[in-house]
Write a protein that holds these residues in place. Structure first.
Motif, PDB file in Angstrom:
ATOM      1  N   LYS A 150      43.617  27.963  37.079  1.00  0.00           N
ATOM      2  CA  LYS A 150      43.650  29.105  36.159  1.00  0.00           C
ATOM      3  C   LYS A 150      42.264  29.361  35.571  1.00  0.00           C
ATOM      4  O   LYS A 150      41.872  30.518  35.368  1.00  0.00           O
ATOM      5  N   CYS A 151      41.506  28.320  35.290  1.00  0.00           N
ATOM      6  CA  CYS A 151      40.145  28.489  34.783  1.00  0.00           C
ATOM      7  C   CYS A 151      39.258  29.203  35.803  1.00  0.00           C
ATOM      8  O   CYS A 151      38.471  30.094  35.435  1.00  0.00           O
ATOM      9  N   MET A 152      39.389  28.839  37.061  1.00  0.00           N
ATOM     10  CA  MET A 152      38.597  29.497  38.098  1.00  0.00           C
ATOM     11  C   MET A 152      39.002  30.955  38.264  1.00  0.00           C
ATOM     12  O   MET A 152      38.160  31.840  38.431  1.00  0.00           O
ATOM     13  N   HIS A 153      40.290  31.212  38.203  1.00  0.00           N
ATOM     14  CA  HIS A 153      40.763  32.607  38.266  1.00  0.00           C
ATOM     15  C   HIS A 153      40.276  33.407  37.070  1.00  0.00           C
ATOM     16  O   HIS A 153      39.949  34.591  37.199  1.00  0.00           O
ATOM     17  N   ARG A 154      40.230  32.753  35.920  1.00  0.00           N
ATOM     18  CA  ARG A 154      39.752  33.438  34.716  1.00  0.00           C
ATOM     19  C   ARG A 154      38.283  33.831  34.873  1.00  0.00           C
ATOM     20  O   ARG A 154      37.891  34.954  34.555  1.00  0.00           O
ATOM     21  N   LEU A 155      37.479  32.903  35.385  1.00  0.00           N
ATOM     22  CA  LEU A 155      36.062  33.189  35.591  1.00  0.00           C
ATOM     23  C   LEU A 155      35.880  34.316  36.604  1.00  0.00           C
ATOM     24  O   LEU A 155      35.122  35.260  36.373  1.00  0.00           O
ATOM     25  N   LEU A 156      36.582  34.232  37.710  1.00  0.00           N
ATOM     26  CA  LEU A 156      36.465  35.249  38.757  1.00  0.00           C
ATOM     27  C   LEU A 156      36.925  36.614  38.261  1.00  0.00           C
ATOM     28  O   LEU A 156      36.268  37.633  38.504  1.00  0.00           O
ATOM     29  N   GLY A 157      38.042  36.653  37.543  1.00  0.00           N
ATOM     30  CA  GLY A 157      38.576  37.927  37.065  1.00  0.00           C
ATOM     31  C   GLY A 157      37.662  38.616  36.069  1.00  0.00           C
ATOM     32  O   GLY A 157      37.429  39.828  36.153  1.00  0.00           O
ATOM     33  N   VAL A 158      37.136  37.839  35.112  1.00  0.00           N
ATOM     34  CA  VAL A 158      36.272  38.444  34.091  1.00  0.00           C
ATOM     35  C   VAL A 158      34.954  38.920  34.699  1.00  0.00           C
ATOM     36  O   VAL A 158      34.469  40.011  34.388  1.00  0.00           O
ATOM     37  N   VAL A 159      34.354  38.109  35.583  1.00  0.00           N
ATOM     38  CA  VAL A 159      33.082  38.505  36.193  1.00  0.00           C
ATOM     39  C   VAL A 159      33.265  39.745  37.061  1.00  0.00           C
ATOM     40  O   VAL A 159      32.447  40.681  37.026  1.00  0.00           O
ATOM     41  N   PHE A 196      44.249  47.468  40.740  1.00  0.00           N
ATOM     42  CA  PHE A 196      44.312  46.129  40.160  1.00  0.00           C
ATOM     43  C   PHE A 196      45.612  45.883  39.397  1.00  0.00           C
ATOM     44  O   PHE A 196      46.082  44.739  39.321  1.00  0.00           O
ATOM     45  N   CYS A 197      46.202  46.934  38.845  1.00  0.00           N
ATOM     46  CA  CYS A 197      47.531  46.760  38.234  1.00  0.00           C
ATOM     47  C   CYS A 197      48.589  46.503  39.294  1.00  0.00           C
ATOM     48  O   CYS A 197      49.525  45.722  39.084  1.00  0.00           O
ATOM     49  N   PHE A 198      48.443  47.154  40.456  1.00  0.00           N
ATOM     50  CA  PHE A 198      49.374  46.883  41.555  1.00  0.00           C
ATOM     51  C   PHE A 198      49.237  45.437  42.015  1.00  0.00           C
ATOM     52  O   PHE A 198      50.238  44.772  42.309  1.00  0.00           O
ATOM     53  N   ALA A 199      47.994  44.941  42.076  1.00  0.00           N
ATOM     54  CA  ALA A 199      47.785  43.531  42.430  1.00  0.00           C
ATOM     55  C   ALA A 199      48.417  42.613  41.380  1.00  0.00           C
ATOM     56  O   ALA A 199      48.977  41.555  41.702  1.00  0.00           O
ATOM     57  N   TYR A 200      48.351  43.015  40.112  1.00  0.00           N
ATOM     58  CA  TYR A 200      48.935  42.216  39.030  1.00  0.00           C
ATOM     59  C   TYR A 200      50.450  42.095  39.190  1.00  0.00           C
ATOM     60  O   TYR A 200      51.028  41.019  39.010  1.00  0.00           O
ATOM     61  N   TYR A 201      51.102  43.192  39.537  1.00  0.00           N
ATOM     62  CA  TYR A 201      52.557  43.182  39.646  1.00  0.00           C
ATOM     63  C   TYR A 201      53.058  42.667  40.996  1.00  0.00           C
ATOM     64  O   TYR A 201      54.188  42.182  41.085  1.00  0.00           O
ATOM     65  N   ASP A 202      52.245  42.787  42.040  1.00  0.00           N
ATOM     66  CA  ASP A 202      52.762  42.527  43.383  1.00  0.00           C
ATOM     67  C   ASP A 202      52.256  41.232  44.005  1.00  0.00           C
ATOM     68  O   ASP A 202      52.941  40.652  44.846  1.00  0.00           O
ATOM     69  N   SER A 203      51.092  40.748  43.608  1.00  0.00           N
ATOM     70  CA  SER A 203      50.502  39.585  44.263  1.00  0.00           C
ATOM     71  C   SER A 203      50.847  38.303  43.518  1.00  0.00           C
ATOM     72  O   SER A 203      50.784  38.247  42.286  1.00  0.00           O
ATOM     73  N   LYS A 204      51.217  37.258  44.272  1.00  0.00           N
ATOM     74  CA  LYS A 204      51.502  35.974  43.661  1.00  0.00           C
ATOM     75  C   LYS A 204      50.220  35.185  43.388  1.00  0.00           C
ATOM     76  O   LYS A 204      50.130  34.461  42.398  1.00  0.00           O
ATOM     77  N   TYR A 214      46.929  37.213  38.188  1.00  0.00           N
ATOM     78  CA  TYR A 214      46.163  37.009  36.958  1.00  0.00           C
ATOM     79  C   TYR A 214      44.773  37.629  37.063  1.00  0.00           C
ATOM     80  O   TYR A 214      44.266  38.230  36.110  1.00  0.00           O
ATOM     81  N   ILE A 215      44.156  37.482  38.231  1.00  0.00           N
ATOM     82  CA  ILE A 215      42.822  38.058  38.442  1.00  0.00           C
ATOM     83  C   ILE A 215      42.887  39.576  38.339  1.00  0.00           C
ATOM     84  O   ILE A 215      42.020  40.212  37.722  1.00  0.00           O
ATOM     85  N   GLY A 216      43.896  40.190  38.949  1.00  0.00           N
ATOM     86  CA  GLY A 216      44.037  41.648  38.868  1.00  0.00           C
ATOM     87  C   GLY A 216      44.192  42.135  37.450  1.00  0.00           C
ATOM     88  O   GLY A 216      43.619  43.164  37.060  1.00  0.00           O
ATOM     89  N   CYS A 217      44.940  41.390  36.641  1.00  0.00           N
ATOM     90  CA  CYS A 217      45.115  41.756  35.228  1.00  0.00           C
ATOM     91  C   CYS A 217      43.784  41.713  34.490  1.00  0.00           C
ATOM     92  O   CYS A 217      43.453  42.633  33.728  1.00  0.00           O
ATOM     93  N   VAL A 231      40.663  41.851  35.779  1.00  0.00           N
ATOM     94  CA  VAL A 231      39.723  42.857  36.279  1.00  0.00           C
ATOM     95  C   VAL A 231      40.042  44.220  35.680  1.00  0.00           C
ATOM     96  O   VAL A 231      39.145  44.948  35.229  1.00  0.00           O
ATOM     97  N   ALA A 232      41.328  44.581  35.643  1.00  0.00           N
ATOM     98  CA  ALA A 232      41.714  45.872  35.070  1.00  0.00           C
ATOM     99  C   ALA A 232      41.410  45.928  33.575  1.00  0.00           C
ATOM    100  O   ALA A 232      40.904  46.939  33.070  1.00  0.00           O
ATOM    101  N   GLY A 233      41.691  44.827  32.856  1.00  0.00           N
ATOM    102  CA  GLY A 233      41.484  44.829  31.407  1.00  0.00           C
ATOM    103  C   GLY A 233      40.024  44.836  31.000  1.00  0.00           C
ATOM    104  O   GLY A 233      39.614  45.575  30.096  1.00  0.00           O
ATOM    105  N   PHE A 234      39.200  44.025  31.667  1.00  0.00           N
ATOM    106  CA  PHE A 234      37.789  43.932  31.295  1.00  0.00           C
ATOM    107  C   PHE A 234      36.937  45.012  31.963  1.00  0.00           C
ATOM    108  O   PHE A 234      35.804  45.246  31.536  1.00  0.00           O
ATOM    109  N   GLY A 235      37.449  45.650  32.987  1.00  0.00           N
ATOM    110  CA  GLY A 235      36.642  46.629  33.699  1.00  0.00           C
ATOM    111  C   GLY A 235      36.839  48.057  33.275  1.00  0.00           C
ATOM    112  O   GLY A 235      35.960  48.896  33.476  1.00  0.00           O
ATOM    113  N   ILE A 236      37.968  48.354  32.637  1.00  0.00           N
ATOM    114  CA  ILE A 236      38.280  49.756  32.358  1.00  0.00           C
ATOM    115  C   ILE A 236      37.304  50.386  31.380  1.00  0.00           C
ATOM    116  O   ILE A 236      36.869  51.526  31.555  1.00  0.00           O
ATOM    117  N   TYR A 237      36.920  49.639  30.344  1.00  0.00           N
ATOM    118  CA  TYR A 237      36.014  50.256  29.366  1.00  0.00           C
ATOM    119  C   TYR A 237      34.603  50.407  29.920  1.00  0.00           C
ATOM    120  O   TYR A 237      33.802  51.185  29.404  1.00  0.00           O
TER     121      TYR A 237
END
Length: 604
Positions: free
Chosen positions: A253-262, A300-308, A312-315, A317-323
């Protein structure tokens, strides 16, 4: 397989129903009715899910002797017809629940289909009478399949009757509206029993420390990528302050967090570079920017809802990237802007790194130690459950089974954290055998499933709707009828079976952690198991039990059921109970054989 996917689908459906409170903001009553009907439908599916896993285990281990093949040949047509009509009834119920309103024509369709299902049930009962189903070890799996089919059929008919009658089943607590949800969430957030729990305090301290360190760096440091008085680092960690259900450090989860935010920080920079090809203030610029924002969020929202894997990464990316996409028209690609974004990305990486390091240092026991604790708890719950079986206490069987199911889910999560693929350093620690762990956990799941089967077989039928006039005490006494018959008719045999099962559980509790490399205890006990000529995987008294119970039934034992429902037939439920004890011994013996083979492999 489709059966294996049921557990994940059930969990997703439950989470979606719990998170659907926002539908009541504007639609209110209609949406709440829809949630209640869908929750009723989900509860029915969840009840049947346990039976499906038991049937899968039975079918995979069945040898299909000539006697069994001849028996099933007589019942194939009526069982197939019952499955087809019950499935049609489930689809009708789902369609009726989808809009939150049960229309008169839907009620009529459901009533007609219920009658059709009853007719198919009568056909199956008649075929069983002709086939002359008797209590025997050879046909115990057939009993299981028929009981599971009848259980599913009856639950579906109950659900259909509740839906067509529009009886309100309060599956959600009062206050399912927006205001009620807010109030309930506030109470849970500030509940002292949760706030001052030791594990929660440790979890809070770890996050407070990481945010405080980042705050101090942002407040005092002005060098390299760090910008003094910048709130980027502590703000990022505050947004990542998410409790995902466990208090141990999840490295993946830590690695996914780093990848998603970056990725969330970098992607808008690349996308915004294309805005420079269009003049500021033009309609083309508005269309391009609007379309890119819509496409970015949608993907990225579709990835959040559809990908196992990438949910988490899709969520993130969408949250930190939209602004980052909502940028001013001018000055998006100047040198100063690019420098500031480069520094921002660097600070975000440093913040997540600090969070990961502090959580690792203060995380206490690692995943392997926590796996050991949860396994001990799991097998203690299983032991308590089977102790209650032999004591005839159905209520405690249910409690132990529920606790074992919860611990089993945690064991699965922790085993995934022990996978060498997600370990940063292996070091001197013995490599965790993930393949063996998965096979052992599958057997654990089967043992817990058999405990659930014993609970169902020992209990009287409980309607989906809560009882109104029944006495709780009378209900508890009636539930233990099957176990009471077993204890009275086969007391000595049941005592021997109890010693056999408890002996296996005690051995497994000590041996499994050693084999998985979680502990380094002396494995001489495992050597003794391995030196046996053959590990006992069969219930030695099973044939005697079947014979004595069959004689008791033939000699006039009161096994009157509930009319035409096979789920109330005491003779059938007695067979299911003995069969569950048989299968429990098989799965326990299978676990010991796996451990013995692994011990030989490690010794070589």
């Amino acid at each position: 397989t489709r059966i294996d996917s049921l557990a994940g689908a059930a969990g997703n459906a439950s989470a979606n129903l719990d998170g659907a409170w926002w539908e009541t903001v504007f639609i209110r009553r209609r949406a709440r009715c829809r949630r209640e009907w869908l929750a009723l439908y989900h509860a029915n599916a969840s009840n049947v899910k346990d039976m499906v896993f038991i049937v899968k285990s039975s079918v995979l281990s069945e040898e299909f002797t000539p006697t069994q093949c001849a028996f099933f040949k007589q019942l194939r047509s009526p069982m197939a017809n019952l499955v087809q009509e019950t499935t049609a009834l489930m689809w009708l119920c789902l369609q009726a629940c989808q809009d939150g309103v049960i229309d008169p024509w839907e009620i009529k369709q459901i009533e007609v289909q219920i009658e059709t299902v009853n007719e198919r049930q009568e056909e199956l009962n008649s075929a069983l009478t002709i086939a002359d189903l008797k209590m025997s070890s050879d046909l115990s799996e057939a009993h299981t399949f028929i009981f599971a089919l009848s259980y599913w059929c009856r639950r579906t008919k109950e659900m259909a009757c509740l839906i067509k009658g529009e009886e309100t089943i309060s599956t959600f607590r009062r206050g399912s509206s927006l205001f009620g949800t807010i109030v309930r969430s506030l109470k849970l957030t500030w509940d002292p029993s949760v706030i001052f729990r030791c594990r929660h305090l440790i979890f809070t301290f770890r996050n407070l420390l990481s945010i405080s360190v980042c705050f101090l760096i942002g407040y005092y440091v002005e060098s390299g990528i760090f910008v003094q008085y910048s709130a980027t680092m502590p703000m990022t960690l505050s947004l990542l302050l998410i409790n995902d259900g466990s208090h141990h450090v999840e490295y993946e989860k830590c690695m996914h967090r780093l990848l998603g935010v970056v990725l969330g920080k970098c992607s808008p920079i690349i996308i915004a570079a294309f805005y420079g090809f269009v003049d500021c203030g033009s309609w083309e610029r508005s269309v391009l920017q609007g379309f890119s924002i819509w496409l970015f969020v949608s993907v990225f929202c579709f990835a959040y809802y559809d990908s196992k894997t990438w949910s988490y990464i899709g969520c993130l990316v969408a949250g930190f990237g939209i602004y980052g996409l909502v940028v001013p028209c001018a000055g998006t690609a100047t040198e100063s802007v690019m420098v500031s974004k480069y520094k921002e990305i660097g600070m975000v990486i440093v913040a997540i790194f600090i969070q990961g390091v502090l959580h690792s240092l203060l995380g206490g026991a690692g995943p392997r130690k926590k796996l050991l604790y949860k396994m001990d708890g799991l097998w203690k719950s299983i032991s308590d459950g089977f102790t209650s079986v032999f004591a005839g206490d159905v209520h405690k069987i249910g409690e132990a089974g529920s606790k074992a199911n919860k611990l089993l889910r945690q064991v699965k999560e922790l085993a995934a954290e022990c996978d060498p693929k997600v370990q940063v350093f292996q070091g001197w620690i013995v490599e965790f055998d993930m393949d063996l762990a998965n096979r052992l956990i599958a057997s654990f799941e089967n043992v817990v499933g058999e405990l659930r089967m014993l609970e169902i077989a020992a209990s009287d039928w409980i309607e989906l709707a809560p009882p109104i006039n029944d006495s709780d005490q009378d209900q508890v006494q009636s539930k233990a009828r099957v176990l009471t018959i077993l204890a009275n008719e086969c007391r000595a045999d049941m005592t021997n079976i109890m010693h056999e099962i408890m002996g296996h559980i005690t051995t497994i509790t000590r041996v499994v952690p050693v084999i998985l490399g979680v502990t380094t205890e002396d494995v001489r006990e495992l050597c003794e198991v391995d030196n046996k000529s053959e590990i006992n995987v069969k219930l030695t008294k099973a044939s005697v039990l079947y014979s004595r119970l069959a004689n008791a039934v033939n000699s006039g034992l009161d096994c009157a059921g509930g009319g035409e429902e096979l789920t109330d037939d005491v003779a059938l439920k007695l067979t299911i109970a003995v069969r569950s004890l048989e299968r429990t011994m098989y799965h326990l013996g299978k676990i010991e054989r796996l451990c013995a083979k692994e011990y030989i492999r490690q010794a070589l």
